[in-house]
Design a protein around this motif. Sequence first.
Motif, short mmCIF file in Angstrom:
data_model
loop_
_atom_site.label_atom_id
_atom_site.label_comp_id
_atom_site.label_asym_id
_atom_site.label_seq_id
_atom_site.Cartn_x
_atom_site.Cartn_y
_atom_site.Cartn_z
N VAL A 92 0.84 -1.20 0.00
CA VAL A 92 0.00 0.00 0.00
C VAL A 92 0.87 1.25 0.00
O VAL A 92 0.64 2.19 -0.76
CB VAL A 92 -0.96 0.02 1.20
N TRP A 93 1.90 1.26 0.84
CA TRP A 93 2.75 2.45 0.91
C TRP A 93 3.46 2.70 -0.42
O TRP A 93 3.56 3.85 -0.87
CB TRP A 93 3.76 2.37 2.05
N ALA A 94 3.94 1.67 -1.07
CA ALA A 94 4.59 1.85 -2.38
C ALA A 94 3.62 2.51 -3.36
O ALA A 94 3.99 3.39 -4.13
CB ALA A 94 5.09 0.51 -2.92
N TRP A 95 2.35 2.10 -3.30
CA TRP A 95 1.33 2.68 -4.17
C TRP A 95 1.07 4.14 -3.79
O TRP A 95 1.01 5.02 -4.64
CB TRP A 95 0.05 1.85 -4.08
N LEU A 96 0.92 4.40 -2.49
CA LEU A 96 0.62 5.74 -2.01
C LEU A 96 1.76 6.73 -2.29
O LEU A 96 1.52 7.89 -2.61
CB LEU A 96 0.34 5.73 -0.50
N ALA A 97 3.00 6.27 -2.16
CA ALA A 97 4.15 7.16 -2.26
C ALA A 97 4.54 7.47 -3.70
O ALA A 97 5.34 8.39 -3.93
CB ALA A 97 5.34 6.54 -1.53
N GLY A 152 -6.19 -8.23 16.63
CA GLY A 152 -6.17 -8.07 15.17
C GLY A 152 -6.80 -6.76 14.75
O GLY A 152 -6.30 -6.07 13.84
N VAL A 153 -7.89 -6.39 15.41
CA VAL A 153 -8.55 -5.10 15.11
C VAL A 153 -7.62 -3.95 15.47
O VAL A 153 -7.47 -2.99 14.71
CB VAL A 153 -9.88 -4.98 15.89
N VAL A 154 -6.95 -4.06 16.63
CA VAL A 154 -6.03 -3.02 17.07
C VAL A 154 -4.86 -2.90 16.09
O VAL A 154 -4.48 -1.79 15.70
CB VAL A 154 -5.52 -3.32 18.50
N ARG A 155 -4.31 -4.02 15.64
CA ARG A 155 -3.18 -3.99 14.72
C ARG A 155 -3.54 -3.35 13.38
O ARG A 155 -2.78 -2.56 12.84
CB ARG A 155 -2.64 -5.39 14.48
N ARG A 156 -4.69 -3.71 12.84
CA ARG A 156 -5.04 -3.10 11.55
C ARG A 156 -5.39 -1.62 11.71
O ARG A 156 -5.12 -0.82 10.82
CB ARG A 156 -6.09 -3.89 10.80
N THR A 157 -5.94 -1.24 12.86
CA THR A 157 -6.20 0.17 13.12
C THR A 157 -4.89 0.95 13.21
O THR A 157 -4.75 2.04 12.64
CB THR A 157 -7.03 0.35 14.40
N LEU A 158 -3.91 0.39 13.91
CA LEU A 158 -2.59 1.02 14.01
C LEU A 158 -1.92 1.11 12.64
O LEU A 158 -1.35 2.14 12.28
CB LEU A 158 -1.70 0.23 14.98
N THR A 159 -2.02 0.06 11.86
CA THR A 159 -1.42 0.05 10.52
C THR A 159 -2.05 1.14 9.67
O THR A 159 -1.34 1.89 8.98
CB THR A 159 -1.61 -1.33 9.87
N LEU A 160 -3.37 1.25 9.71
CA LEU A 160 -4.05 2.29 8.95
C LEU A 160 -3.63 3.68 9.44
O LEU A 160 -3.39 4.58 8.63
CB LEU A 160 -5.56 2.11 9.06
N VAL A 162 -0.80 4.58 10.79
CA VAL A 162 0.56 4.85 10.31
C VAL A 162 0.53 5.26 8.84
O VAL A 162 1.14 6.25 8.44
CB VAL A 162 1.47 3.62 10.53
N LEU A 163 -0.20 4.51 8.02
CA LEU A 163 -0.25 4.81 6.58
C LEU A 163 -0.88 6.18 6.32
O LEU A 163 -0.37 6.97 5.52
CB LEU A 163 -1.02 3.72 5.85
N ARG A 164 -1.98 6.48 7.00
CA ARG A 164 -2.66 7.76 6.75
C ARG A 164 -1.84 8.93 7.28
O ARG A 164 -1.75 9.97 6.65
CB ARG A 164 -4.05 7.75 7.36
N LEU A 187 6.84 -0.71 10.05
CA LEU A 187 6.48 -2.03 9.52
C LEU A 187 7.42 -3.12 10.02
O LEU A 187 6.99 -4.26 10.21
CB LEU A 187 6.45 -2.00 7.99
N ALA A 188 8.68 -2.78 10.26
CA ALA A 188 9.62 -3.75 10.84
C ALA A 188 9.16 -4.15 12.24
O ALA A 188 9.22 -5.33 12.62
CB ALA A 188 11.03 -3.17 10.87
N LEU A 189 8.68 -3.18 13.01
CA LEU A 189 8.14 -3.48 14.34
C LEU A 189 6.90 -4.37 14.23
O LEU A 189 6.73 -5.30 15.02
CB LEU A 189 7.81 -2.19 15.09
N LEU A 190 6.07 -4.09 13.27
CA LEU A 190 4.86 -4.89 13.06
C LEU A 190 5.23 -6.31 12.66
O LEU A 190 4.63 -7.27 13.14
CB LEU A 190 3.98 -4.24 11.99
N ARG A 191 6.22 -6.45 11.77
CA ARG A 191 6.67 -7.79 11.37
C ARG A 191 7.18 -8.58 12.57
O ARG A 191 6.92 -9.76 12.72
CB ARG A 191 7.77 -7.70 10.32
#
Length: 198
Positions: A92-97, A152-160, A162-164, A187-191
């Motif tokens: 997603v980030w590659a697309w956004l950037a 899982g909900v918390v992780r995807r909320t955090l990911t979103l 960060v991206l936004r 993303l390294a921390l998320l991995r």
Amino acid sequence: MPSKTANPSARQTELLEAAYQYALRHGLADLSLRPLAEAIGSSTRVLMFLFGNKDGLVRALLERARTEELALMAGLSRPERPAGLATAAQEVWAWLAADERRPLLRLWAEAYARSLVDPDGPWAGFAGSTVEDWLDVLAGCQPQAERDAEKGVVRRTLTLAVLRGALLDLLATGDENRVTGAVHQQLALLRGAESIGD
């Protein structure tokens, strides 16, 4: 009253696409039908017939922008073989950037902000809808056990988030190297969290 059908005419589709390209260049805040119609080879009368009024055209343009976003997201969600949030977020980030996305993303940022301050206008619900769209796609990138868990909900909320946040920073500064570095670090921390199942 607009001629709104499930199958718009070729002319309506053509004018919407031309108006969308115009909006990408000029934004929506000061959109005026007369200069728009002139720029795209139409008339205000035709635009009013096809879209009802300026608000109807703005709604159609926002839906057109959303369609472009959803096309990207359709390729990310693979519930049968989920990529994981970090991998999906990297794509997603590659697309956004990418430089060529800046006009679309400036339009997105304008509509997002307007929907927060003018919730009764043509932007109504835009911000909330895009949050739900992205959370749904990110959920489809998570393994089933994680997707359904509260973490899982918390992780995807955090990911979103960060991206936004990174996207807004990139649009404001144009400093792609700095912002991309920050995204990759997060993303390294998320991995790392994904690999230990925490």
